[in-house]
Scaffold this motif. Structure first.
Motif, PDB file in Angstrom:
ATOM      1  N   ASP A   1       1.244   2.524  -3.510  1.00 58.06           N
ATOM      2  CA  ASP A   1       0.090   2.457  -4.390  1.00 58.06           C
ATOM      3  C   ASP A   1      -1.085   3.114  -3.681  1.00 58.06           C
ATOM      4  O   ASP A   1      -1.798   2.482  -2.904  1.00 58.06           O
ATOM      5  N   ALA A   2      -1.260   4.419  -3.947  1.00 57.04           N
ATOM      6  CA  ALA A   2      -2.277   5.201  -3.241  1.00 57.04           C
ATOM      7  C   ALA A   2      -3.678   4.664  -3.487  1.00 57.04           C
ATOM      8  O   ALA A   2      -4.552   4.758  -2.624  1.00 57.04           O
ATOM      9  N   THR A   3      -3.896   4.093  -4.650  1.00 65.16           N
ATOM     10  CA  THR A   3      -5.265   3.667  -4.987  1.00 65.16           C
ATOM     11  C   THR A   3      -5.740   2.530  -4.086  1.00 65.16           C
ATOM     12  O   THR A   3      -6.932   2.280  -3.991  1.00 65.16           O
TER      13      THR A   3
ATOM     14  N   ALA B   1      -5.991   2.532  -1.119  1.00 72.68           N
ATOM     15  CA  ALA B   1      -6.762   3.060   0.003  1.00 72.68           C
ATOM     16  C   ALA B   1      -8.229   3.232  -0.346  1.00 72.68           C
ATOM     17  O   ALA B   1      -9.059   3.422   0.534  1.00 72.68           O
ATOM     18  N   MET B   2      -8.565   3.181  -1.619  1.00 66.49           N
ATOM     19  CA  MET B   2      -9.972   3.281  -2.007  1.00 66.49           C
ATOM     20  C   MET B   2     -10.694   2.076  -1.417  1.00 66.49           C
ATOM     21  O   MET B   2     -10.180   0.948  -1.492  1.00 66.49           O
TER      22      MET B   2
ATOM     23  N   PRO C   1       0.791  -1.234   0.000  1.00 62.57           N
ATOM     24  CA  PRO C   1       0.000   0.000   0.000  1.00 62.57           C
ATOM     25  C   PRO C   1       0.823   1.283   0.000  1.00 62.57           C
ATOM     26  O   PRO C   1       0.379   2.292  -0.498  1.00 62.57           O
ATOM     27  N   GLU C   2       2.043   1.235   0.534  1.00 65.71           N
ATOM     28  CA  GLU C   2       2.779   2.505   0.672  1.00 65.71           C
ATOM     29  C   GLU C   2       3.179   3.122  -0.663  1.00 65.71           C
ATOM     30  O   GLU C   2       3.423   4.312  -0.750  1.00 65.71           O
TER      31      GLU C   2
ATOM     32  N   LEU D   1     -13.725   6.439  -8.757  1.00 65.00           N
ATOM     33  CA  LEU D   1     -14.010   7.481  -7.768  1.00 65.00           C
ATOM     34  C   LEU D   1     -15.391   8.090  -7.963  1.00 65.00           C
ATOM     35  O   LEU D   1     -15.945   8.690  -7.054  1.00 65.00           O
TER      36      LEU D   1
ATOM     37  N   ARG E   1      -7.573  19.664 -12.055  1.00 68.82           N
ATOM     38  CA  ARG E   1      -7.645  18.241 -12.359  1.00 68.82           C
ATOM     39  C   ARG E   1      -8.698  18.048 -13.435  1.00 68.82           C
ATOM     40  O   ARG E   1      -9.851  18.437 -13.233  1.00 68.82           O
TER      41      ARG E   1
ATOM     42  N   ARG F   1     -10.781  13.105 -11.859  1.00 67.13           N
ATOM     43  CA  ARG F   1     -10.576  13.027 -10.408  1.00 67.13           C
ATOM     44  C   ARG F   1      -9.266  12.313 -10.110  1.00 67.13           C
ATOM     45  O   ARG F   1      -8.568  12.638  -9.160  1.00 67.13           O
ATOM     46  N   MET F   2      -8.993  11.295 -10.899  1.00 71.39           N
ATOM     47  CA  MET F   2      -7.712  10.608 -10.771  1.00 71.39           C
ATOM     48  C   MET F   2      -7.399   9.970 -12.117  1.00 71.39           C
ATOM     49  O   MET F   2      -8.298   9.512 -12.809  1.00 71.39           O
TER      50      MET F   2
ATOM     51  N   ARG G   1       5.653  12.684 -10.231  1.00 70.24           N
ATOM     52  CA  ARG G   1       5.350  12.911  -8.816  1.00 70.24           C
ATOM     53  C   ARG G   1       6.073  11.971  -7.861  1.00 70.24           C
ATOM     54  O   ARG G   1       6.841  12.415  -7.052  1.00 70.24           O
TER      55      ARG G   1
END
Lengths: 260, 376
Positions: free
Chosen positions: B48-50, B52-53, B45-46, B347, B334, B337-338, B157
Motif C-alpha cells: 500500500d504505497a499511500t 508512505a504519505m 506498507p509493502e 497530495l 498523469r 497526481r494520484m 500495475r
C-alpha cells in the motif's frame, strides 16, 4: 556588443531545466534517452519527454511509493535517485519544450501542431495526435518540411544545431538549441546553446542539461571549425564538439514556424 | 394526500430494523476488532504505497476487514427477520459472494505469497518450444485467458499478493450474472423495463442481462476504490442507503426497505469505529459486498441508471481511476497526481478530514438530486 536572446517564457523553461527545484536546493535536470530501455506507452516523464514540473512531481510520487523521504536526501543522492528512476530529459524533448514556449510567446502557436511527421499510417498518425512530444525526434526537427538550413552569419536564437548519426558507433542523433547570440558590429561573436547530453566521461550520474558557447572566430569557416567551449573544455576535450565532428550530417537549421 | 397507516407502519418497522441493526453491530464490534488484531489482519506498507504519505503512516497496523461488521450484521438480521424468497435472498447471496471474494483478497494480502505471472511473450514461446506436446496444447487453449490476465496486470500495475485483477473481474462477472439471471428469469416482466430519467420506461429484453452485469461490476469496484480514507466509504454509504430507504419505501418495496434500513444501521456502527483515527477499516470484504448490494438494490427498485447519482462519490472515484489509466496510456500524462481522487486532494495538501467531509457533502447533494429524479 549587442545580444539577441529567446523570449522570457522560453528562457524560463531553460532555467527550470537547469535548476529543478527541491526542498534542499536545485539541481540540473539529468539526461535520459529512452533508446536504452525502449519503453513504450509509458508516462512521457518516464521516457525522457517530461516538463520540469512533471519530473519533480514524478520524483515525489516514486519516492512516496518506495517509502523514501525525498527531502532528507543529499543533493548527490537526489540526483542519483532521479537517474536511477529514469527521470530526465532527452535532447529533442528539451528542444521541443523551449521552442514551444518561444512559439507560444512570439507567434501564439504550438510547435507540435505545426510540424510534419514523416511516419505515415493511420495508427501512427493517431498516436502522434495524442502524444505529440513523444513523437518529436531529432530527425523530425531536421526534416526539410519542418526546418530550413541557416548560414553561420544568419544564426539567431531559436535555431537548432543538428547532428545525425553521431557517437562512436554513429547510432545517435543529437540537437542543440541556440538560446543567445552576441554580436559585435553586426557580426556574430558568440553563439550560446543549451542541450541535454551525456559525455563518455560523465559516467552514470554526472550528465545533465548543459549550456555551452561557440566563439565564432571566422564566419567563413564551418561551425565545427569554430571554438566550442563547454564545461571549461574546448578542442579535443569538448565531447560535444567531438559529437559534431563525428556526425554523418551536421547542419544549422531554423524551424519554419519561427520564420512564418 | 395523507400517508396511509400501513405505510407509516412500514416506515416505523424499517427504522426499528435500523436501530436494532445498529445496536447489534455496536455490541459485537469490539469482539471483531479483537479478532482482527489477534490474527494480525492489518494494513501492510509493502502493498500500500499511500501509507508512505506523511499523514497516512499512522494507518500502518490498523485492522482491515472491518466490513465484516456490516456484512454479517445485515446477513444475519435479514436471514432471521426479513427473509423473502422473492426479494432478499438473492441480494444477500450476491452480497455474500462478493464479500467472500473481497475477504479472500484481504486475507491473501496478509498471509499470501506473491504469485508468478508469466509474460505473454514467454507463453507464446512455450507454445512453440515446450518439450511436452500436452503442455503446448494447454498453453494454446488457455491463451485467451492469459491475454486477459496480462492486460489486467498491465492496467493495474501491481497485482501484489492478493487475488489478481483478472480473477477478481471474473468472479464479479459471475456475481453480476447471478443477479441478471435472478432479474431476468425470476422477478418478472416489470424488471425488464428500465427507468430512464425524464423519459419513462424502456423495455430492454435480454439486453438487461449485460446491463445488470455491468452495473454490479462497476458499483462493487467503485465502492472498493472509494474505501481509502477513514470514514469516506462508510459515511457515503450511510447517505446512499438512507436514500434507498426513502425510494424503496415510496415504491412500496417493503422487504427492500427493511434491508436498506438494516444496512444503514450497521453502517452507522461501522462508521463510528471507522472515523479518524480508525479502529478498523472496511477492507475488500465490506466494500465489494456493499457495492454489490447497492447495485442490486437499485436494480430491484428499477432505478439502475441513477446509480451514478445515488452512488455519486463512488462513481466519481471510479471515473478518476479510469481517467488516470486513460491519461497514462493514451496521452502519457498523469491527469491526477494520484488516483483515486481522494489521494489527489491529499497530495495537494488537503487533510484527510477535510477531504472526507467535503466528499460527504458533495455526495449528499448529488444523492438528493438522485432521489428527486428517482421520484419523477
Amino acid at each position: 556588443m549587442t545580444t539577441k536572446t529567446l523570449s522570457q517564457p522560453a528562457r524560463n523553461v531553460i532555467s527550470q531545466y537547469l535548476s529543478l527545484s527541491f526542498v534542499q536546493g536545485s539541481l540540473p535536470c539529468p539526461y535520459f534517452n529512452n533508446r536504452r530501455i525502449a519503453t513504450r506507452g509509458n508516462l512521457r516523464v518516464l521516457i525522457g519527454k517530461g516538463t520540469p514540473s512533471d519530473i519533480i512531481t514524478e520524483a515525489h510520487i516514486i519516492a512516496m511509493r518506495e517509502h523514501i523521504d525525498l527531502n532528507e536526501l543529499a543533493m548527490d543522492q537526489l540526483r542519483n535517485f532521479l537517474i536511477d528512476h529514469n527521470l530526465g530529459i532527452d535532447c529533442s524533448g528539451l528542444t521541443y519544450y523551449i521552442l514551444n514556449a518561444e512559439l507560444k510567446a512570439t507567434k501564439h502557436i504550438s510547435l507540435a501542431h505545426n510540424l510534419h511527421y514523416p511516419k505515415s499510417g493511420f495508427l501512427r498518425k493517431l498516436i502522434i495526435q495524442l502524444r505529440p512530444v513523444e513523437n518529436i525526434s531529432v530527425k523530425v526537427l531536421a526534416d526539410e518540411k519542418n526546418s530550413q538550413l541557416v548560414e553561420i552569419k544568419d544564426i539567431e536564437p531559436g535555431d537548432i544545431i543538428i547532428m545525425i548519426k553521431t557517437g562512436l558507433q554513429h547510432k545517435l542523433n543529437h540537437v542543440l538549441l541556440i538560446h543567445q547570440v552576441d554580436f559585435e558590429n553586426k557580426k556574430i561573436q558568440t553563439v550560446h546553446y543549451t542541450h541535454a547530453i551525456q559525455w563518455q566521461i560523465d559516467g552514470k550520474y554526472n550528465h545533465s542539461v548543459r549550456q555551452g558557447i561557440i566563439e565564432i572566430t571566422d564566419e567563413n569557416k564551418p561551425l565545427i571549425k569554430q571554438k566550442w567551449i563547454e564545461q571549461n573544455r574546448s578542442g579535443e576535450n569538448n565531447y560535444t564538439l567531438n559529437h559534431a565532428k563525428r556526425s554523418k550530417a551536421f547542419s544549422i537549421r531554423r524551424i519554419h514556424s519561427l520564420t512564418s | 394526500m395523507p400517508i396511509s397507516d400501513a405505510s407509516i407502519s412500514i416506515l416505523r418497522t424499517a427504522i426499528l430494523f435500523g436501530l436494532i441493526s445498529s445496536i447489534v453491530a455496536f455490541i459485537w464490534a469490539p469482539f471483531l476488532i479483537k479478532f482482527l488484531y489477534h490474527y494480525k489482519l492489518t494494513r501492510h506498507p509493502e502493498y500500500d504505497a499511500t501509507l508512505a504519505m506523511g499523514a497516512r503512516k499512522s494507518k500502518i497496523g490498523v485492522p482491515i476487514m472491518g466490513g465484516l461488521l456490516v456484512i454479517i450484521t445485515i446477513a444475519v438480521l435479514t436471514y432471521f427477520f426479513n427473509w423473502d424468497r422473492r426479494f432478499t435472498w438473492v441480494p444477500i447471496g450476491v452480497m455474500l459472494l462478493s464479500a467472500i471474494l473481497g475477504g479472500l483478497d484481504d486475507i491473501l494480502h496478509v498471509y499470501g505469497t506473491k504469485r508468478r505471472s508469466r509474460k505473454l511473450g514467454h507463453i507464446l514461446k512455450l507454445i512453440r518450444v515446450h518439450k511436452d506436446w500436452r503442455m503446448r496444447v494447454w498453453y494454446s487453449l488457455t491463451l485467451p485467458w492469459q491475454i486477459f490476465k496480462r492486460t489486467s496486470v498491465w492496467l493495474s500495475r501491481n497485482p501484489g499478493k492478493g487475488i489478481h485483477v483478472h480473477e477478481k473481474l471474473f468472479l464479479q462477472f459471475i456475481a453480476g450474472a447471478i443477479t441478471a439471471w435472478w432479474v431476468y428469469f425470476k422477478l418478472g416482466a416489470y424488471w425488464l423495463n428500465v427507468f430512464v430519467p425524464f423519459y419513462g420506461y424502456i423495455n430492454m429484453g435480454w439486453w438487461i442481462i449485460p446491463l445488470i452485469i455491468f452495473f454490479v461490476m462497476c458499483t462493487a469496484n467503485a465502492v472498493n476504490i472509494a474505501d481509502g480514507m477513514d470514514g469516506l466509504a462508510g459515511g457515503s454509504l450511510i447517505i446512499t442507503f438512507s436514500a434507498l430507504i426513502i425510494i424503496s419505501w415510496i415504491q412500496g418495496a417493503t422487504a427492500i426497505t427493511f434491508l436498506n434500513a438494516t444496512a444503514t444501521g450497521a453502517l452507522i456502527a461501522y462508521t463510528y469505529f471507522n472515523i479518524k483515527p480508525a479502529r478498523f477499516q472496511m477492507g475488500d470484504v465490506g466494500s465489494l459486498g456493499l457495492g454489490a448490494l447497492l447495485a442490486i438494490n437499485m436494480i430491484v427498485l428499477n432505478r439502475m441508471l441513477l446509480l451514478p447519482f445515488i452512488g455519486f462519490i463512488f462513481y466519481l472515484e471510479l471515473a478518476s481511476v479510469i481517467l488516470q489509466i486513460a491519461g497514462r496510456y493514451i496521452f502519457g500524462v498523469r491527469i491526477f497526481r494520484m488516483a483515486p481522487l481522494h489521494h489527489h486532494f491529499e497530495l495537494r495538501g488537503w487533510s484527510e478530514e477535510k477531504t472526507v467531509m467535503r466528499f460527504w457533502i458533495i455526495h449528499a447533494g448529488m444523492v438528493m438530486f438522485g432521489i428527486w429524479i428517482a421520484l419523477l
